[in-house]
Design an enzyme around this catalytic site. Sequence first.
Site, PDB file in Angstrom:
ATOM      1  N   ASP A   1      -5.420  55.645  31.457  1.00  0.00           N
ATOM      2  CA  ASP A   1      -6.826  55.688  31.020  1.00  0.00           C
ATOM      3  C   ASP A   1      -7.743  54.812  31.867  1.00  0.00           C
ATOM      4  O   ASP A   1      -8.738  54.277  31.376  1.00  0.00           O
ATOM      5  CB  ASP A   1      -6.960  55.267  29.536  1.00  0.00           C
TER       6      ASP A   1
ATOM      7  N   GLY B   1      -4.764  62.526  29.970  1.00  0.00           N
ATOM      8  CA  GLY B   1      -6.067  63.096  29.639  1.00  0.00           C
ATOM      9  C   GLY B   1      -7.049  62.588  30.668  1.00  0.00           C
ATOM     10  O   GLY B   1      -7.319  61.398  30.733  1.00  0.00           O
ATOM     11  N   HIS B   2      -7.508  63.477  31.529  1.00  0.00           N
ATOM     12  CA  HIS B   2      -8.408  63.056  32.593  1.00  0.00           C
ATOM     13  C   HIS B   2      -9.801  63.623  32.327  1.00  0.00           C
ATOM     14  O   HIS B   2      -9.956  64.809  32.070  1.00  0.00           O
ATOM     15  CB  HIS B   2      -7.870  63.514  33.956  1.00  0.00           C
TER      16      HIS B   2
ATOM     17  N   GLN C   1      -1.033  58.595  33.967  1.00  0.00           N
ATOM     18  CA  GLN C   1      -0.652  57.332  33.309  1.00  0.00           C
ATOM     19  C   GLN C   1      -0.896  56.145  34.255  1.00  0.00           C
ATOM     20  O   GLN C   1      -1.767  56.238  35.104  1.00  0.00           O
ATOM     21  CB  GLN C   1       0.810  57.376  32.825  1.00  0.00           C
TER      22      GLN C   1
HETATM   23  P1  IMP Z   1       4.625  59.643  25.922  1.00  0.00           P
HETATM   24  O1  IMP Z   1       4.261  59.674  27.378  1.00  0.00           O
HETATM   25  O2  IMP Z   1       3.881  60.651  25.095  1.00  0.00           O
HETATM   26  O3  IMP Z   1       6.105  59.677  25.702  1.00  0.00           O
HETATM   27  O4  IMP Z   1       4.137  58.225  25.345  1.00  0.00           O
HETATM   28  C1  IMP Z   1       4.736  56.993  25.743  1.00  0.00           C
HETATM   29  C2  IMP Z   1       3.687  55.889  25.821  1.00  0.00           C
HETATM   30  O5  IMP Z   1       2.803  56.152  26.912  1.00  0.00           O
HETATM   31  C3  IMP Z   1       2.782  55.773  24.595  1.00  0.00           C
HETATM   32  O6  IMP Z   1       2.432  54.419  24.433  1.00  0.00           O
HETATM   33  C4  IMP Z   1       1.552  56.567  24.981  1.00  0.00           C
HETATM   34  O7  IMP Z   1       0.412  56.159  24.270  1.00  0.00           O
HETATM   35  C5  IMP Z   1       1.458  56.204  26.450  1.00  0.00           C
HETATM   36  N1  IMP Z   1       0.772  57.215  27.264  1.00  0.00           N
HETATM   37  C6  IMP Z   1       1.290  58.363  27.740  1.00  0.00           C
HETATM   38  N2  IMP Z   1       0.392  59.011  28.483  1.00  0.00           N
HETATM   39  C7  IMP Z   1      -0.710  58.252  28.501  1.00  0.00           C
HETATM   40  C8  IMP Z   1      -1.987  58.374  29.144  1.00  0.00           C
HETATM   41  O8  IMP Z   1      -2.277  59.326  29.873  1.00  0.00           O
HETATM   42  N3  IMP Z   1      -2.860  57.363  28.909  1.00  0.00           N
HETATM   43  C9  IMP Z   1      -2.559  56.280  28.144  1.00  0.00           C
HETATM   44  N4  IMP Z   1      -1.383  56.127  27.543  1.00  0.00           N
HETATM   45  C10 IMP Z   1      -0.472  57.094  27.717  1.00  0.00           C
END
Ligand code: IMP
Length: 420
Positions: free
Chosen positions: A13, A40-41, A221
């Site tokens: 983010d 989410g971009h 991420q």
């Molecule tokens: P997962 O990727 O859905 O398995 O989530 C694992 C962790 O990564 C969690 O804490 C999510 O909130 C975080 N996370 C995954 N993708 C994003 C992103 O694009 N932005 C912020 N946090 C993310």
Amino acid sequence: MPVNVILGLQWGDEGKGKIVDYYSRDAELILRATGGNNAGHTVVIDKTTYKLHLVPSGLFENNKVGILGNGTVLDLAVLCKELNDLKQRNNGSVVFVSGKAHVIMPWHKHFDVSTETKSGDKKIGTTGRGIGPAYESKANRSTAIRIYDLTTKERFAKRVTEVFQLLKPRLQETAFDKSVESILSEMEPLRLQIAPLVIDSVAFVQPFIEQNKLILVEGAQGALLDFDHGTFPFVTSSNPTIGGIFTGTGVSHKHVKQVIGVTKAYCTRVGAGPFPTKLVDADGEYLQVNGNEFGTTTGRKRDCGWIDLVALRYACQLNGVTEIALTKLDVLSGLKTIKAAVAYKLPNGETTSVFPEDTTVLSSVEPIYRDFPGWSEKLEPNFEMLPNNAKEFIRTIEKYTSTPITLISTGPERKQTITR
Ligand code: IMP
């Protein structure tokens, strides 16, 4: 022409969408390397906000080519929707999908949500999009379904049936209520849409390299969510750091020129896990509200805190960042005092400026801050015209990370961008 990489340096983010859109003007090819629709971009163009989860953010300019690399995991329904949106924009930009990317199946989402991905009794706080279970299938191989499996109806049906049989005990135990037949019929229109887009992405990229075309790789991420180098187990299941860019695309390291690391002027985090500079006071509230800090994917409120230069330096070192793009500087405007963590106090009383890689240690550090006086002036689109206090803040980040800040974002629109 080189390959330029754009990576997140925090917990995701960071505002990578806007930065990719900015750099995409000169690029011909834009690749996503890792992750899925957990990302989410956001891109804002002329007051219209676009939210993307899979399709690269660099396709708003005309006639760009996007690739979803082999390191990604793809929810076909989300992908098809974004492909339809792209088609509607009618700007000549197209997307192809690596045959070696993996498919997020309905049971992956079900496992992620119904059994809540946990470490011991602690929830990871995932996005619930099936990301971890899809990468788990990739790693165990026996329950993996790749994009190549979509190429014919028969091949897909055979593979889905095999995997479904293998997973039967786990599906029953977790009360998964869909049949193979219903999954196949639900997914058939999606399969038909994706099948013509399947490519051998390693071979596809070579002519772009040979013809010196600029290639951008869009990270998802951030470094602190990296499966290996992040705050494990509170991480995602892929490598959003530089290594993931190479394994996730097949583009060779030798073509990389710039590694542009993106950081906010403060920190945010969603999901569980340590966050040393997290604020639970009025300043945290100020950042959350002023920065509109809600997750693009899940809508969850993001925790907010001061910029953490210990973590940022670690992320720069890890990725070989050649320059930093600093986003959301405008969100700090109006604060009387701004802080930046410059070291940590460890539980044994010692001070360190090295990011502790043991998450248990990181959970118990106390940040040591440097204070900066704030500013309330409007941020002009020129570095020299920024308030002196903002310039001092920026120069301190550069000094601490030994990395130049070459782009400063002072708002969501393209024109709210300062380059140096
Ligand atoms: P997962 O990727 O859905 O398995 O989530 C694992 C962790 O990564 C969690 O804490 C999510 O909130 C975080 N996370 C995954 N993708 C994003 C992103 O694009 N932005 C912020 N946090 C993310």
